[in-house]
Write a protein that holds these residues in place. Structure first.
Motif, short mmCIF file in Angstrom:
data_model
loop_
_atom_site.label_atom_id
_atom_site.label_comp_id
_atom_site.label_asym_id
_atom_site.label_seq_id
_atom_site.Cartn_x
_atom_site.Cartn_y
_atom_site.Cartn_z
N ASN A 45 0.81 -1.25 -0.12
CA ASN A 45 -0.04 -0.11 0.03
C ASN A 45 0.88 1.22 0.07
O ASN A 45 0.54 2.34 0.49
N HIS A 46 2.15 1.19 -0.45
CA HIS A 46 2.91 2.45 -0.64
C HIS A 46 3.12 2.70 -2.27
O HIS A 46 3.97 2.13 -2.63
N SER A 47 2.28 3.35 -2.65
CA SER A 47 2.32 3.76 -4.23
C SER A 47 3.40 4.72 -4.31
O SER A 47 4.02 5.20 -3.74
N TYR A 67 4.70 0.27 -7.22
CA TYR A 67 4.54 0.49 -5.60
C TYR A 67 6.19 0.36 -4.99
O TYR A 67 7.22 -0.02 -5.75
N LYS A 121 0.93 -6.89 -9.94
CA LYS A 121 1.50 -5.67 -9.05
C LYS A 121 3.03 -5.78 -9.05
O LYS A 121 3.72 -6.72 -8.52
N PHE A 123 6.88 -3.88 -8.00
CA PHE A 123 7.52 -3.04 -6.81
C PHE A 123 8.93 -2.69 -7.31
O PHE A 123 9.39 -3.55 -7.80
N ASN A 157 -5.79 -1.80 -5.46
CA ASN A 157 -5.40 -0.40 -5.87
C ASN A 157 -5.74 0.82 -4.85
O ASN A 157 -5.66 1.88 -5.14
N GLU A 159 -4.65 1.92 -2.04
CA GLU A 159 -3.69 1.83 -0.95
C GLU A 159 -4.07 2.70 0.56
O GLU A 159 -3.49 2.43 1.47
#
Length: 187
Positions: A45-47, A67, A121, A123, A157, A159
């Motif tokens: 949850n850290h975009s 992310y 997703k 990262f 999405n 977040e």
């Protein structure tokens, strides 16, 4: 807070409400590796403002968000997905969720529009702990470990609300925690 479970492959680590470390404040982390030597996971949850097309030139149409997986090796790209029938590889980390796979295959699938955003997703970087480090943080109640979540949570999405949603999902014993202010001085 007292954690009911210990970290394990496929579980979530949920930060306690007053954790002030900017890397992990109100974080939900999927554990993708857990061994005696340590643990690896990705903050769900850290975009960031980065899109996949910004960092992989061959994917100039790939509008997938990227992310911030954690503060370790932020010059690396990682991905989790739930489409093993397309990827044909990757490590299952639980509940139909897979980590990694052949990046060349992934690029072809993305360029052919064969993968949807809700099934993957991306990262930059990852979160990592030595065995003793995470054990100490668990004893200090920095994290709650949970396997009480639907796989859709991992690919959400939303977040801003994910931390609260996961806490509430733990049940009435924890639901009140979701209403705590981010800064305890505002209490």
């Amino acid at each position: 807070m007292i954690s009911r479970l210990q970290p394990k492959l496929g579980r979530l680590l949920i930060s306690e409400p007053f954790l002030m470390d900017p890397n992990f404040k109100r974080s939900v982390i999927l554990i993708t590796e857990h061994q005696e030597e340590g643990t690896v996971g990705f903050i769900l949850n850290h975009s960031s403002t980065i899109k996949l097309k910004d960092i992989v030139p061959e994917l100039n149409e790939a509008d997938f968000p990227v992310y911030l997986g954690g503060p370790v090796e932020t010059d690396t790209i990682h991905f989790i997905h739930r489409c093993p029938e397309l990827m044909m590889d990757g490590q299952e980390v639980g509940k139909g969720i897979f980590w990694g796979g052949n990046f060349e295959t992934l690029k072809v699938l993305i360029n052919n529009n064969s993968i949807k955003g809700e099934d993957i997703k991306f990262f930059i970087g990852y979160s990592g702990w030595s065995a003793i480090q995470l054990e100490m943080e668990m004893k200090d109640n920095t994290w709650i470990a949970s396997d009480e979540f639907h796989p859709d949570v991992v690919f959400s999405n939303h977040e801003e609300n994910l931390w609260r949603e996961v806490i509430v999902n733990l049940g009435p014993k924890y639901a009140h925690v979701s209403k705590f202010p981010q800064d305890p001085n505002l209490n």
